[in-house]
Write an enzyme that holds these catalytic residues in place. Structure first.
Site, short mmCIF file in Angstrom:
data_model
loop_
_atom_site.label_atom_id
_atom_site.label_comp_id
_atom_site.label_asym_id
_atom_site.label_seq_id
_atom_site.Cartn_x
_atom_site.Cartn_y
_atom_site.Cartn_z
N HIS A 1 -5.15 -10.61 -4.58
CA HIS A 1 -3.90 -11.06 -3.95
C HIS A 1 -2.81 -11.43 -4.95
CE1 HIS A 1 -6.83 -11.13 -0.77
NE2 HIS A 1 -5.82 -11.01 0.07
N ASP B 1 0.82 -1.22 0.00
CA ASP B 1 0.00 0.00 0.00
C ASP B 1 0.86 1.27 0.00
OD1 ASP B 1 -1.99 -1.85 0.25
OD2 ASP B 1 -2.45 -1.40 2.35
N GLN C 1 -1.49 -9.41 -6.62
CA GLN C 1 -0.55 -8.28 -6.46
C GLN C 1 0.48 -8.53 -5.38
OE1 GLN C 1 -3.09 -4.35 -6.74
NE2 GLN C 1 -4.39 -6.08 -6.25
N MET D 1 -5.38 -3.07 -5.08
CA MET D 1 -5.41 -2.91 -3.62
C MET D 1 -4.92 -1.52 -3.20
SD MET D 1 -4.17 -6.52 -2.05
CE MET D 1 -5.29 -7.89 -1.84
N GLY D 2 -4.65 -1.38 -1.93
CA GLY D 2 -4.10 -0.12 -1.42
C GLY D 2 -4.83 0.42 -0.21
N ARG D 3 -5.92 -0.23 0.14
CA ARG D 3 -6.77 0.22 1.25
C ARG D 3 -7.14 1.70 1.10
NH1 ARG D 3 -6.96 -3.92 5.51
NH2 ARG D 3 -4.80 -3.86 6.09
#
Ligand code: F6P
Length: 353
Positions: free
Chosen positions: A276, A131, A278, A173-175
């Site tokens: 996932h 992230d 990633q 992703m990255g939240r």
């Protein structure tokens, strides 16, 4: 008698952890310590059945080429367990751990900081998270490897997108941070990039896609961060259930957006959730190199008794920062501080509200 150094990896795995474990082990052995690998993150210090692993030159020799972590990992928060920090301290005493290298992101490092502050545990941290949302350090292990997966995946999508003249929405992703989507979108030349820091206007996304079609372009790639939100709506989540650090599972924006785009533009649209993948695969060269630097620097910090710190890279230099600084706030994207912001704005590629 030699002192023991413990190493653990916590939170989501990523490529780059094994190179850091190898480098820390080598440096510690050369410096006269024994090294023990704690299994499954903080869980390994709370559960007696998880025997630690003796780390030596033979069992770390080849690990730097592999993704993931040979130690295993978990999202365990000892401060959410009754007497959790007591159990951790007892285990560290029993294993005669003089100092601990904690490799992790925001959550793992938050625990490391509390153990240092409240229980005087000799801890040095190494930043990792795809992230890239930790403060103070310019880099966290795993980020470049994840970007490579995103870039390669979009390269693969292009032929099918073009054959079918489709819109592909790629969810990454990255939240709450948009670094992966922003840099992944730039690296893979996505037509539109949507990040959590700036709520986006779906109609504007559709305008851009229709304009591309009018220019004769057969397909478009929209890169969207899992935490991105359309104006006036909330983040989409897969499950209300929270992990032991209180995080819900983000995700779903990709499918939502693909169907909203298709409804509004009548352009056939599909979502691809990289998820996932990633965090999978082997570390790219940068993650291996930074893993070596960070692993070595962590042991140097232990030798210098610089506890309660995190190794970091800033302006190309490896050094240590107080853990309190590193976890003070999440590092989010500020488009105005990015290179080529005028270009992003002019093309409206990164949608800023
Ligand atoms: O924190 C790293 C991260 O990969 C986030 O980008 C993502 O939201 C989350 O972990 C997924 O976590 P899990 O592996 O627990 O599903």
């Amino acid at each position: 008698m030699k002192q023991n150094i413990g190493i653990l990896t916590g939170g989501g795995d990523c490529p780059g952890l094994n190179p850091a474990i190898k480098a820390a082990t080598k440096k510690a052995l050369e410096s006269g310590f024994n090294v023990i690998g704690i299994r499954e993150g903080w869980q390994g210090l709370m559960d007696k059945s998880l025997a630690p692993l003796d780390l030596n030159l033979d069992n770390v020799r080849h690990i730097d080429r592999a993704g993931g972590t040979i130690l295993g990992t978990s999202r365990t928060n000892p401060f959410k367990v009754n007497n959790g920090s007591d159990i951790i301290c007892e285990t560290l005493d029993r294993l005669r751990v003089h100092a601990l290298v904690a490799i992790g992101g925001e959550d793992t490092l938050g625990v490391a900081h509390k153990l240092y502050e409240q229980r005087k545990v000799n801890v040095v941290a190494i930043p990792k998270t795809i992230d890239r949302d930790l403060s103070y350090t310019d880099y966290s292990l795993g980020f470049e490897s994840a970007l490579q997966v995103i870039t390669d995946s979009v390269d693969s999508l292009r032929s099918t997108a073009e054959s079918h003249a489709r819109i592909f929405v790629v969810e990454v992703m990255g939240r709450h941070a948009g670094h992966l989507a922003l840099r992944g979108g730039i690296s893979s030349a996505a037509s539109v990039i949507l990040i959590p820091e700036y709520a986006f206007d779906i109609n504007r996304v559709c305008e851009i896609l229709l304009a591309r079609k009018d220019r004769g372009l057969r397909y478009s790639i929209v890169m969207v961060a899992e935490g991105a939100m359309p104006q006036g709506l909330d983040m989409t989540i897969i499950s209300q259930e929270t992990d032991s650090f209180g995080h819900v599972r983000l995700g779903g924006i990709g499918h939502f957006l693909a169907s909203a785009i298709e409804d509004r533009t009548k352009l056939e649209s599909r979502a691809v959730i990289l998820s996932h993948l990633q965090r999978g695969g082997k570390p790219v060269a940068y993650d291996r190199r930074l893993g070596f630097y960070f692993g070595t620097a962590a042991i140097e910090a232990i030798i210098a008794q610089n506890f309660g710190s995190m190794v970091a890279i800033k302006n190309g230099h490896i050094h240590c920062a107080p853990l309190s600084e590193a976890i003070k706030e999440l590092r989010l994207v500020n488009i105005e501080q990015c290179y080529d912001v005028i270009d992003y704005r002019a093309k409206n590629r990164v949608l800023i509200s």
